[in-house]
Write an enzyme that holds these catalytic residues in place. Structure first.
Site, PDB file in Angstrom:
ATOM      1  N   ARG A   1     -13.854   1.278   7.626  1.00 28.76           N
ATOM      2  CA  ARG A   1     -14.826   2.684   8.079  1.00 28.76           C
ATOM      3  C   ARG A   1     -15.485   2.111   8.960  1.00 28.76           C
ATOM      4  NH1 ARG A   1     -12.044   5.307   4.261  1.00 28.76           N
ATOM      5  NH2 ARG A   1      -9.884   5.303   4.872  1.00 28.76           N
TER       6      ARG A   1
ATOM      7  N   ASN B   1      -7.406  14.787   4.923  1.00 24.58           N
ATOM      8  CA  ASN B   1      -7.530  13.087   4.438  1.00 24.58           C
ATOM      9  C   ASN B   1      -8.953  12.854   4.812  1.00 24.58           C
ATOM     10  OD1 ASN B   1      -6.025  10.359   4.843  1.00 24.58           O
ATOM     11  ND2 ASN B   1      -4.238  11.411   4.844  1.00 24.58           N
TER      12      ASN B   1
ATOM     13  N   ASP C   1      -0.007  11.068  -3.971  1.00 25.01           N
ATOM     14  CA  ASP C   1      -0.504  10.254  -3.482  1.00 25.01           C
ATOM     15  C   ASP C   1      -1.951  11.104  -2.813  1.00 25.01           C
ATOM     16  OD1 ASP C   1      -2.158   7.840  -2.015  1.00 25.01           O
ATOM     17  OD2 ASP C   1       0.071   8.029  -0.271  1.00 25.01           O
TER      18      ASP C   1
ATOM     19  N   THR D   1     -11.580   3.565  -4.673  1.00 29.10           N
ATOM     20  CA  THR D   1     -12.179   3.871  -4.116  1.00 29.10           C
ATOM     21  C   THR D   1     -12.162   3.595  -2.162  1.00 29.10           C
ATOM     22  OG1 THR D   1     -13.563   1.556  -4.875  1.00 29.10           O
ATOM     23  CG2 THR D   1     -13.816   3.821  -6.756  1.00 29.10           C
TER      24      THR D   1
ATOM     25  N   THR E   1     -13.675  -0.203   3.266  1.00 28.60           N
ATOM     26  CA  THR E   1     -14.619   1.531   3.616  1.00 28.60           C
ATOM     27  C   THR E   1     -16.171   0.644   4.083  1.00 28.60           C
ATOM     28  OG1 THR E   1     -15.255   2.753   2.517  1.00 28.60           O
ATOM     29  CG2 THR E   1     -15.509   0.975   1.368  1.00 28.60           C
TER      30      THR E   1
END
Lengths: 516, 345
Positions: free
Chosen positions: A101, A375, A274, A212, A146
């Site tokens: 990300r 999402n 999910d 996370t 992330t």
């Protein structure tokens, strides 16, 4: 601090969401609803080779340089010209390459997570490695995807992976050397841990998931970080985890310096689809109630009523929540697209799952589908319009339970098939009402950016356009064909008095500029 | 199966599409000359994840079919021909077979499973391990859950398992040969993989739970299905030609291209565009977004019209009636309809 960041935001994009609030709102007005039709291409930068596509990272822009990543790769490119300054390649050893990300920057150090569970620090000047730390166990199917968030004295890092039944956690690392400062598990790990009464046993809780995946937001005044957590494990087959399964699929406030939980709000109690609840917890400082504010104002929306410390999330399960971020109390819970899986909300404002819509052996038709009503692509909140924008879908699929044993592990079921209508929903944060809805012909979610120029930038999914909508009305104003779906959240910044808008689509970063 | 859906499509298309519509191939040119790998890279390896992620795990053909179908449901865009090419490529090149027993190095370092080794290990596991660790290795009151064991998860082809069994196992074990350890390693990795998404164990159960009579009444009445379909016509003997789960998926999501057979042409979505000066153009839709609409006109020529004030665009989706069912139909009715259609032998 927030004021300082807002000032910086006019010229830079220094952290994942631009500032710590998660609003992805820019005060810039050089590009606006009247002149956006003249926005034109400045440059494009196409990455090639393994790990190059798609670019899911939100680039940071610091000191005229853009920094962005994909799994095992970090690039620094000139924000004015698109020319490469350096390219760092991590020699990975396994893990999951689904995406990265983005990076975090503090001072002259850049932080990036790798698929094989490392936090790596680079010198932003030349991309040379300063140190590396292991943050998870790749053998246990964890990985890292992330973007680290740098706050004063801490680098906040999350972990990914919902293949087998592991506990999620979030860590604060020392910006200087990456040493561990604190770790907070999202599920109970020992007797007496809060939330244990929502699991049948400590054993199930200790393996209960709650990854996370999403960069946190941060309120410097309260010194709280706002974490959003992933789905419980086992993911779909759930017979051996009766209960709410705290603190999975939740919004959690943690003390930034001690990593201790201050409050939680569970967006999907006992999730079996999910769905997570890892969408950004967006921090809003605005009045609640009082007279409606002007919807076309460019002033930043000063109301007559005292601003409150709010937090909003449009969750993957289709629910929109507005919380008081000082204490986690729900002020509003509603659907932002029609859903069919819940039986209203409990007295805390949390959805009550309908047991009939849990995955079934013979199938349950559920809305939304696994991809969700939204999402990970970033939402946006504009204080100028008072609207919370989310990349949304009304979607259906049939959910099947495959593992009918008493002790399922891992997944144990999934959904099949499906139909989805993708759209942007513009939500009035005070009422949860949809002010406008703009449907796309294409499919897929894209990140959003709102600006004080009354613009909303995003992608129209598989139609392959980067588009600007009128932020007040949703009217399409401008497009550029970018070959494939927008794959990250757009950013904007000013250099030499010119406003740039930068977006990624597949393997290419595109920069647009409003020339004088 | 293909014939049935072809019929179904034909009836729908005839009901809603203009007779002059050219073959659907005109709407979306086939990807000629492109290799299966290239098609897979293009369709699956750009939007959501990269190609290397797609091929991380080997799967059987039915598993690949289900996986691709799922991806279409989540927004992947592909024609029927492309779906067929993707499934063919993945089933051929990334199948579960003894030839793919070792993972690569560096980023590709993943533990792989040789099914033959698992088979050979089964008697050994049954005699020496099963009593305490359970049939699925998920543990009993007498033995640890091996699916969650760090020794197992860190193991590569016996690297940690061998030393552990030799000297650290809570109960002393008779010595195992290197081959036996390797076989057990494959067996235990297979038990871990049993729990992952896409696991070979994860297959649908019995979806035939509805009331066929109730399904028939819905079909002929409230559902409005009989307006386009007939048990004696397009749906004749559909219960013989399709398994129940395929029936369930196709009647709910006929527009999910992966749920169609490769011999079936894609449905023709048509569009009618009226320009401000009154000109009307209609034909198969090629592309539509907020700014442009592209179609094949009556002569077969590609036309793109800029959308704007006074331009009217009316789309006809042959599957609109199926989409309209989704918010309305209950799970009970869904099961009833499946039972009814499956009874048409």
């Amino acid at each position: 601090m927030i004021a300082a960041l807002l000032l910086i935001l006019a010229v830079e994009w220094p952290t994942f969401n631009g500032d710590y609030s998660g609003r992805r709102f820019s005060p810039l007005t050089n590009v606006n609803d009247r002149n956006v039709k003249h926005l034109s291409l400045a440059w494009s930068y196409r990455v090639s080779g393994p790990g190059s596509a798609p670019i899911k990272a939100t680039p940071l822009q610091v000191g005229g340089v853009l920094y962005f990543s994909s799994p095992d790769h970090v690039w620094a490119i000139d924000a004015r010209t698109g020319r490469e300054i350096w390219h760092f390649v991590w020699q990975g050893k396994g893990g999951n390459y689904i995406g990265n990300r983005g990076v975090g920057i503090g001072g002259d150090t850049l932080y990036v997570e790798t698929p094989d569970c490392h936090l790596v620090a680079l010198n932003i000047k030349d991309g040379r490695e300063r140190w590396r730390q292991t943050i998870c166990d790749v053998n246990r199917y964890y990985y890292s995807s992330t973007a680290p968030i740098v706050i004063p004295n801490h680098v906040i890092v999350g972990v990914s992976g919902d293949d087998i039944d592991n506990p999620g956690y979030i860590e604060a690392r020392d910006p200087a050397d990456g040493s561990l400062q604190w770790r907070w598990y999202t599920v109970p790990q020992k007797p007496g841990d809060p939330g244990l009464d929502t699991w049948p046993s400590l054993e199930m809780a200790r393996h209960g998931g709650g990854m996370t995946w999403q960069p946190v937001t941060f309120d410097p005044e309260l010194n709280l970080i706002y974490l959003t957590t992933g789905n419980p494990q086992p993911v779909v087959a759930h017979v051996n985890r009766p209960g709410a399964n705290l603190f999975t699929a939740s919004i959690v406030a943690l003390g930034a310096d001690d990593g201790k939980m201050r409050w939680y709000f569970q967006a999907s109690p006992h999730d079996t689809h999910d769905w997570d609840a890892t969408e950004t917890a967006v921090l809003i400082d605005a009045p609640l109630g009082g007279p409606p504010r002007p919807s076309t104002g460019r002033s930043g929306g000063r109301g007559s009523v005292q601003p409150r410390k709010l937090l909003a999330q449009a969750s993957r399960n289709g629910k929109f929540f507005l919380l008081d971020r000082t204490n986690g109390k729900a002020l509003l819970s509603t659907d932002f697209v029609p859903t069919n899986w819940s039986l209203g909300f409990d007295d805390k404002g949390q959805p009550i799952p309908n047991p009939a819509k849990h995955p079934q052996v013979d199938g349950a038709l559920v809305s939304p589908n696994q991809a969700g009503a939204t999402n990970w692509p970033s939402p946006s909140f504009s204080p100028a319009t008072g609207l919370f924008y989310v990349s949304a879908a009304q979607a259906y699929s049939v959910w099947y339970l495959y593992d009918t044993g008493k002790n399922p592990m891992g997944w144990g079921g999934t959904d099949r098939g499906g139909w989805a209508q993708h759209m942007v929903q513009a939500i009035d944060y005070r009422t949860g009402k949809i002010r406008w809805s703009h449907k796309w012909e294409g499919s897929g979610f894209s990140g959003l950016l709102s600006t004080a120029g009354n613009l909303l930038f995003t992608g129209d999914g598989s139609s392959g356009n980067f588009v600007a909508l009128n932020a007040t009305t949703g009217e399409p104003l401008w497009r550029a064909g970018v070959r494939t779906a927008v794959s990250n959240g757009p950013i904007t910044y000013t250099l030499d008095g010119l406003q740039y808008v930068v977006v990624a689509a597949g393997d290419t970063l595109w920069a647009f500029v409003m020339n004088e | 199966m293909g014939a049935a859906i072809l019929f179904l499509l034909g009836v729908l298309a005839a009901a809603q599409a203009p007779a002059a519509a050219p073959p659907p191939a005109a709407a979306q040119p086939p990807a000629t000359g492109e290799s299966g790998e290239a098609t897979t890279r293009r369709v699956c390896g750009t939007l959501c994840h990269d190609f290397e992620h797609v091929i991380t795990v080997g799967r059987t053909r039915p598993q690949w079919e289900a996986t691709v179908e799922n991806m279409i449901g989540r927004g992947a865009k592909a024609t029927s021909a492309e779906v067929a090419a993707i499934v063919e490529f993945l089933s051929t090149r990334h199948t579960l077979s003894p030839t793919t027993i070792r993972g690569g190095v560096g980023p590709a370092d993943k533990p792989m499973v040789d099914p033959k080794a698992v088979e050979r290990a089964a008697p050994l596991y049954a005699s020496d391990c099963r009593a305490c660790h359970g049939p699925d290795a998920r543990g009993t009151s007498d033995g640890a859950n091996l699916v969650r064991s760090d020794v197992v998860l860190r193991d590569r082809y016996g690297s940690t398992l061998g030393p552990y069994l030799a000297s650290a196992h809570p109960r002393p074990l008779p010595p195992l040969t290197g081959i036996q350890v390797l076989l057990l390693s494959h067996f235990l990795r297979a038990r871990v993989n049993d729990t992952l998404r896409g696991s070979p164990l994860f297959t649908p159960g019995d979806v035939l739970t509805g009331d066929a009579e109730a399904g028939e009444s819905y079909f002929k009445g409230e559902g409005g299905c009989a307006a386009c379909h007939s048990p004696a016509g397009d749906l004749s003997a559909i219960g013989r030609r399709m398994d129940p789960i395929t029936i369930q998926q196709r009647f709910l999501f006929p527009n999910n291209v992966a749920s169609r057979r490769r011999s079936t042409p894609a449905p023709v979505v048509t569009v009618k565009v009226t320009t401000p000066d009154g000109e009307t153009v209609s034909g198969p839709l090629v592309h539509l977004d907020d700014f442009y609409v592209s179609l094949r006109d009556a002569s077969g020529a590609h036309r793109t019209i800029r959308r704007g004030r006074g331009v009217q665009v009316v789309k006809s989706d042959p599957y609109a009636a199926h989409v309209a069912l989704l918010p309305r139909i209950t799970d009970k009715t869904m099961h009833d309809v499946v039972a009814y259609l499956a009874s048409l032998k």
